[in-house]
Design a protein around this motif. Structure first.
Motif, PDB file in Angstrom:
ATOM      1  N   ILE A 433       0.851  -1.195   0.000  1.00  0.00           N
ATOM      2  CA  ILE A 433       0.000   0.000   0.000  1.00  0.00           C
ATOM      3  C   ILE A 433       0.884   1.242   0.000  1.00  0.00           C
ATOM      4  CG2 ILE A 433      -1.764   1.285   1.260  1.00  0.00           C
ATOM      5  CD1 ILE A 433      -2.878  -1.345   2.228  1.00  0.00           C
ATOM      6  N   PRO A 434       0.800   2.061  -1.050  1.00  0.00           N
ATOM      7  CA  PRO A 434       1.651   3.252  -1.144  1.00  0.00           C
ATOM      8  C   PRO A 434       1.372   4.239  -0.019  1.00  0.00           C
ATOM      9  CG  PRO A 434       0.606   2.753  -3.267  1.00  0.00           C
ATOM     10  CD  PRO A 434      -0.067   1.897  -2.233  1.00  0.00           C
ATOM     11  N   VAL A 435       2.377   5.053   0.293  1.00  0.00           N
ATOM     12  CA  VAL A 435       2.229   6.022   1.377  1.00  0.00           C
ATOM     13  C   VAL A 435       1.248   7.139   1.030  1.00  0.00           C
ATOM     14  CG1 VAL A 435       4.458   5.635   2.462  1.00  0.00           C
ATOM     15  CG2 VAL A 435       4.291   7.239   0.542  1.00  0.00           C
ATOM     16  N   ARG A 436       1.026   7.394  -0.252  1.00  0.00           N
ATOM     17  CA  ARG A 436       0.190   8.549  -0.608  1.00  0.00           C
ATOM     18  C   ARG A 436      -0.899   8.217  -1.632  1.00  0.00           C
ATOM     19  NH1 ARG A 436       0.503  12.055  -4.756  1.00  0.00           N
ATOM     20  NH2 ARG A 436       2.510  11.184  -5.405  1.00  0.00           N
ATOM     21  N   LEU A 437      -0.538   7.713  -2.778  1.00  0.00           N
ATOM     22  CA  LEU A 437      -1.533   7.473  -3.825  1.00  0.00           C
ATOM     23  C   LEU A 437      -2.577   6.466  -3.358  1.00  0.00           C
ATOM     24  CD1 LEU A 437       0.668   7.411  -7.047  1.00  0.00           C
ATOM     25  CD2 LEU A 437      -0.870   9.222  -6.282  1.00  0.00           C
ATOM     26  N   LYS A 438      -3.830   6.776  -3.640  1.00  0.00           N
ATOM     27  CA  LYS A 438      -4.925   6.011  -3.055  1.00  0.00           C
ATOM     28  C   LYS A 438      -5.370   4.814  -3.886  1.00  0.00           C
ATOM     29  CE  LYS A 438      -6.942   9.888  -0.429  1.00  0.00           C
ATOM     30  NZ  LYS A 438      -5.814  10.821  -0.610  1.00  0.00           N
ATOM     31  N   ASN A 439      -5.051   4.805  -5.177  1.00  0.00           N
ATOM     32  CA  ASN A 439      -5.568   3.726  -6.018  1.00  0.00           C
ATOM     33  C   ASN A 439      -4.477   3.095  -6.886  1.00  0.00           C
ATOM     34  OD1 ASN A 439      -5.341   6.020  -7.638  1.00  0.00           O
ATOM     35  ND2 ASN A 439      -7.115   5.478  -8.907  1.00  0.00           N
ATOM     36  N   LEU A 440      -3.271   3.073  -6.352  1.00  0.00           N
ATOM     37  CA  LEU A 440      -2.144   2.400  -6.994  1.00  0.00           C
ATOM     38  C   LEU A 440      -1.769   1.176  -6.166  1.00  0.00           C
ATOM     39  CD1 LEU A 440       0.315   2.310  -9.013  1.00  0.00           C
ATOM     40  CD2 LEU A 440       1.556   3.642  -7.270  1.00  0.00           C
ATOM     41  N   ILE A 441      -1.592   0.023  -6.841  1.00  0.00           N
ATOM     42  CA  ILE A 441      -1.201  -1.207  -6.153  1.00  0.00           C
ATOM     43  C   ILE A 441      -0.054  -1.850  -6.926  1.00  0.00           C
ATOM     44  CG2 ILE A 441      -1.951  -3.476  -5.320  1.00  0.00           C
ATOM     45  CD1 ILE A 441      -4.830  -2.433  -5.356  1.00  0.00           C
ATOM     46  N   PRO A 442       1.040  -2.200  -6.243  1.00  0.00           N
ATOM     47  CA  PRO A 442       2.121  -2.929  -6.918  1.00  0.00           C
ATOM     48  C   PRO A 442       1.721  -4.386  -7.147  1.00  0.00           C
ATOM     49  CG  PRO A 442       2.622  -2.715  -4.602  1.00  0.00           C
ATOM     50  CD  PRO A 442       1.330  -1.959  -4.820  1.00  0.00           C
ATOM     51  N   ALA A 443       2.107  -4.950  -8.285  1.00  0.00           N
ATOM     52  CA  ALA A 443       1.698  -6.317  -8.609  1.00  0.00           C
ATOM     53  C   ALA A 443       2.843  -7.147  -9.171  1.00  0.00           C
ATOM     54  CB  ALA A 443       0.535  -6.285  -9.614  1.00  0.00           C
ATOM     55  N   CYS A 444       4.067  -6.741  -8.851  1.00  0.00           N
ATOM     56  CA  CYS A 444       5.216  -7.440  -9.438  1.00  0.00           C
ATOM     57  C   CYS A 444       6.349  -7.462  -8.415  1.00  0.00           C
ATOM     58  CB  CYS A 444       5.619  -6.755 -10.746  1.00  0.00           C
ATOM     59  SG  CYS A 444       6.692  -7.729 -11.806  1.00  0.00           S
ATOM     60  N   LYS A 445       7.545  -7.025  -8.823  1.00  0.00           N
ATOM     61  CA  LYS A 445       8.694  -6.970  -7.912  1.00  0.00           C
ATOM     62  C   LYS A 445       8.842  -5.584  -7.296  1.00  0.00           C
ATOM     63  CE  LYS A 445      11.447  -8.754 -11.160  1.00  0.00           C
ATOM     64  NZ  LYS A 445      10.694  -9.635 -12.053  1.00  0.00           N
ATOM     65  N   ASN A 446       7.765  -4.809  -7.310  1.00  0.00           N
ATOM     66  CA  ASN A 446       7.826  -3.387  -6.960  1.00  0.00           C
ATOM     67  C   ASN A 446       7.173  -3.064  -5.617  1.00  0.00           C
ATOM     68  OD1 ASN A 446       5.350  -4.111  -7.944  1.00  0.00           O
ATOM     69  ND2 ASN A 446       5.158  -2.463  -9.426  1.00  0.00           N
ATOM     70  N   ILE A 447       7.038  -4.065  -4.750  1.00  0.00           N
ATOM     71  CA  ILE A 447       6.441  -3.810  -3.437  1.00  0.00           C
ATOM     72  C   ILE A 447       7.440  -3.067  -2.551  1.00  0.00           C
ATOM     73  CG2 ILE A 447       4.958  -5.837  -3.629  1.00  0.00           C
ATOM     74  CD1 ILE A 447       6.794  -7.268  -1.640  1.00  0.00           C
ATOM     75  N   GLY A 448       7.018  -2.719  -1.360  1.00  0.00           N
ATOM     76  CA  GLY A 448       7.855  -1.933  -0.455  1.00  0.00           C
ATOM     77  C   GLY A 448       8.922  -2.764   0.229  1.00  0.00           C
ATOM     78  N   CYS A 449       9.952  -3.117  -0.539  1.00  0.00           N
ATOM     79  CA  CYS A 449      11.098  -3.826   0.023  1.00  0.00           C
ATOM     80  C   CYS A 449      12.338  -2.981  -0.230  1.00  0.00           C
ATOM     81  CB  CYS A 449      11.236  -5.221  -0.600  1.00  0.00           C
ATOM     82  SG  CYS A 449      11.293  -5.221  -2.398  1.00  0.00           S
ATOM     83  N   THR A 450      13.489  -3.455   0.214  1.00  0.00           N
ATOM     84  CA  THR A 450      14.742  -2.740  -0.015  1.00  0.00           C
ATOM     85  C   THR A 450      15.539  -3.444  -1.111  1.00  0.00           C
ATOM     86  OG1 THR A 450      16.017  -4.025   1.598  1.00  0.00           O
ATOM     87  CG2 THR A 450      14.811  -2.092   2.424  1.00  0.00           C
ATOM     88  N   HIS A 451      16.646  -2.826  -1.467  1.00  0.00           N
ATOM     89  CA  HIS A 451      17.585  -3.457  -2.406  1.00  0.00           C
ATOM     90  C   HIS A 451      17.937  -4.867  -1.940  1.00  0.00           C
ATOM     91  CE1 HIS A 451      21.196  -3.968  -4.890  1.00  0.00           C
ATOM     92  NE2 HIS A 451      21.914  -4.117  -3.791  1.00  0.00           N
ATOM     93  N   LEU A 452      18.143  -5.035  -0.634  1.00  0.00           N
ATOM     94  CA  LEU A 452      18.535  -6.339  -0.110  1.00  0.00           C
ATOM     95  C   LEU A 452      17.372  -7.318  -0.081  1.00  0.00           C
ATOM     96  CD1 LEU A 452      20.914  -5.302   2.817  1.00  0.00           C
ATOM     97  CD2 LEU A 452      21.548  -6.160   0.551  1.00  0.00           C
ATOM     98  N   THR A 453      16.225  -6.906   0.455  1.00  0.00           N
ATOM     99  CA  THR A 453      15.119  -7.862   0.567  1.00  0.00           C
ATOM    100  C   THR A 453      14.437  -8.117  -0.778  1.00  0.00           C
ATOM    101  OG1 THR A 453      13.644  -6.070   1.321  1.00  0.00           O
ATOM    102  CG2 THR A 453      14.678  -7.446   3.009  1.00  0.00           C
ATOM    103  N   ASN A 454      14.597  -7.204  -1.732  1.00  0.00           N
ATOM    104  CA  ASN A 454      14.186  -7.526  -3.094  1.00  0.00           C
ATOM    105  C   ASN A 454      14.878  -8.803  -3.558  1.00  0.00           C
ATOM    106  OD1 ASN A 454      15.484  -7.095  -6.121  1.00  0.00           O
ATOM    107  ND2 ASN A 454      13.273  -6.775  -6.059  1.00  0.00           N
TER     108      ASN A 454
END
Length: 515
Positions: A433-454
């Protein structure tokens, strides 16, 4: 064009997002840059990287069904061996990196069979050769995204209630002005043990252009010498005074080089060679001995660590160079690779039909690291690492599970690499869930992780799970007329019940596992 849900990108996660949303009766739009959907499994030609429990549990039910469908496809081939026909579990290519290494075209056929009913009933529209180029965002709500055909350059304005970024590089994020991160965060930002003291947003994991090669001693298999061959052949790499083209690869624990070979048992003490690493067709599995072995070549020698392909002024040139590096590797394998018998070169040739391309190289490069949303929660190394946790961690807002080590290939700026043990982990909704945009959802490798946890959240089963949840999340928000934030804060248990009914495993059962 007005839809309930727009899925921008036909990656592996994008396919699952479109299916899960369409299953809930939503009108779904999806666009894809190439002419194939499926991302890692198809256009990028990477057989599934999985954990050791995958035959029993540890992934979305739909992913486990996909694995069964792959085996059913091979089991029903008229030319397959009787031994394979009668096996419940087998690897089509007898590879050692994957328990189910198979051909990209087989993956495409199965994924398309999943999509087809929703296309036929009108719930799903797919535009190929199409990319996002612009957007309209008002009061933190994405009103529309403009997409453009790369064939005829025509544009469409796509309106939707929810937009899912399912591109492999997070291409929608800058277009909708989302907060996102790239590359390596600093230790101060994340508190991670292996983070650098100074972050670098351009220090990313390398891409790899995968190539399909067949073993064919009788064939006319040799390619012309590529222009950059001598450059790549003699390129210094950062581990243990080594050249790029050799049978050595980096060993993460020692930061030294370790010897590999082309074929199994070719070097004493090395029972596994790189040829069988991602082999997808093994002659032994077929009645006809003329069936040629085929392997997908994705090894350290064709990881491109000289630059990035997004947020970089040289992005297109880096793509071209990365592809040439792979062709140089093919030439080296055919001509200069040292053999155990003292000779040089192996009888391996390109298989364009495997990839659906003219040159035998994948339609798209394998993307390990995407742009990543700044989410309500950022998954950090300490959330998954065995160094930080005495027991496997759990999260209350879990929407799925996964497991893989933190696996960082030779990066593009500092040329650092890492392989570190993790516990089986859970996927927090708060990281979607993005910090600001209300109707954007990540659906790939773009979730809220870091360089390492990616490095551990980027593999096939996890991306599949994230995509499926993204589609279900958008559908649930529409059905219940609630925001993503409200679901996270007030409706988490109810949403989790929806996921369970859809066959998504939320937590690990450690009574069945040794960790």
């Amino acid at each position: 064009m007005k839809f309930d849900i727009a899925v921008i990108g036909g990656s592996l996660g994008g396919v699952q997002a479109a299916i899960s949303a369409a299953k809930k009766g939503k009108k779904v739009y999806m666009c894809e840059e190439t002419d194939w959907v499926g991302g890692q499994l198809t256009t990028q030609a990477v057989p599934p990287d999985e954990h050791k429990w995958i035959e029993e549990f540890g992934a979305a039910g739909s992913y486990l069904k996909y694995r069964q469908d792959v085996r059913d496809h091979y089991r029903n081939l008229p030319n397959i061996s009787d031994e394979i026909k009668n096996k419940d579990r087998f690897c089509p290519g007898n590879s050692w990196v994957s328990r189910i290494a198979h051909e990209p075209k087989v993956a495409l056929k199965i994924l398309n069979s999943y999509l087809e009913p929703f296309i036929q009933n009108g719930n799903l529209i797919i535009d190929y050769h199409t990319v996002p180029v612009d957007s309209v965002v008002v009061n933190d709500v994405i009103q529309s995204v403009t997409v453009k055909s790369t064939k005829n350059h025509e544009t469409k304005v796509i309106e939707a209630d929810y937009f899912l970024d399912a591109t492999d590089c997070g291409d929608l994020l800058p277009i909708v002005h989302a907060e996102y991160r790239t590359g390596a965060e600093s230790k101060e930002e994340t508190g991670e043990l292996h983070a650098p003291e100074v972050g670098n947003p351009h220090d990313m994991q390398p891409i790899t252009w995968v190539v399909a090669l067949e073993l064919n001693p009788e064939g006319d298999y040799k390619i012309p010498k590529p222009e950059k061959y001598e450059y790549f052949k003699n390129l210094d790499v950062s581990y243990d005074d080594n050249k790029l083209f050799s049978w050595y690869a980096p060993e993460a624990e020692t930061q030294k080089k370790v010897l590999f070979s082309m074929f199994d048992n070719e070097v004493p003490g090395k029972p596994l060679g790189l040829w069988s690493y991602r082999r997808i067709i093994d002659t032994k599995n077929y009645k006809d001995p003329s069936v040629k072995e085929v392997s997908l070549i994705n090894i350290p020698q064709n990881d491109f660590s000289l630059g990035n392909i997004y947020d970089d002024k040289d992005a297109e040139e880096n793509k071209r160079l990365a592809k040439e590096q792979t062709m140089c590797l093919v030439y080296w394998l055919q001509n200069d690779a040292p053999r155990a018998d003292g000779g040089f070169g192996y009888p391996v040739g390109l298989r364009p039909d495997i990839m659906g391309t003219e040159d035998g190289i994948a339609k798209a490069p394998y993307i390990r690291e995407s742009r990543r949303i700044v989410a309500k929660k950022t998954i950090c190394e300490q959330d998954v690492s065995k160094k930080f946790n005495k027991t496997p961690p759990t999260v209350k807002d879990s929407v799925g599970v996964g497991h893989y080590a933190i696996d960082i290939h030779l990066t593009t700026k500092t040329h650092s690499f890492l392989y570190d043990a993790t516990y089986p982990f859970e996927i927090p909704l708060s990281a979607m869930i993005p910090v600001r945009l209300k109707n954007l959802i990540p659906a790939c490798k773009n979730i809220g992780c870091t360089h390492l946890t990616n490095g551990c959240y980027r593999l096939h089963p996890v991306e599949w799970n994230v995509g499926e949840v993204a589609g279900l999340l958008a559908a649930y928000a529409l059905d219940c007329k609630v925001s993503l934030e409200e679901i996270l804060e007030n409706r988490m248990e109810d949403f989790q019940q929806v996921l369970v009914k859809e066959g998504i495993q939320l937590h690990w059962d450690y009574t069945k596992m040794e960790v």
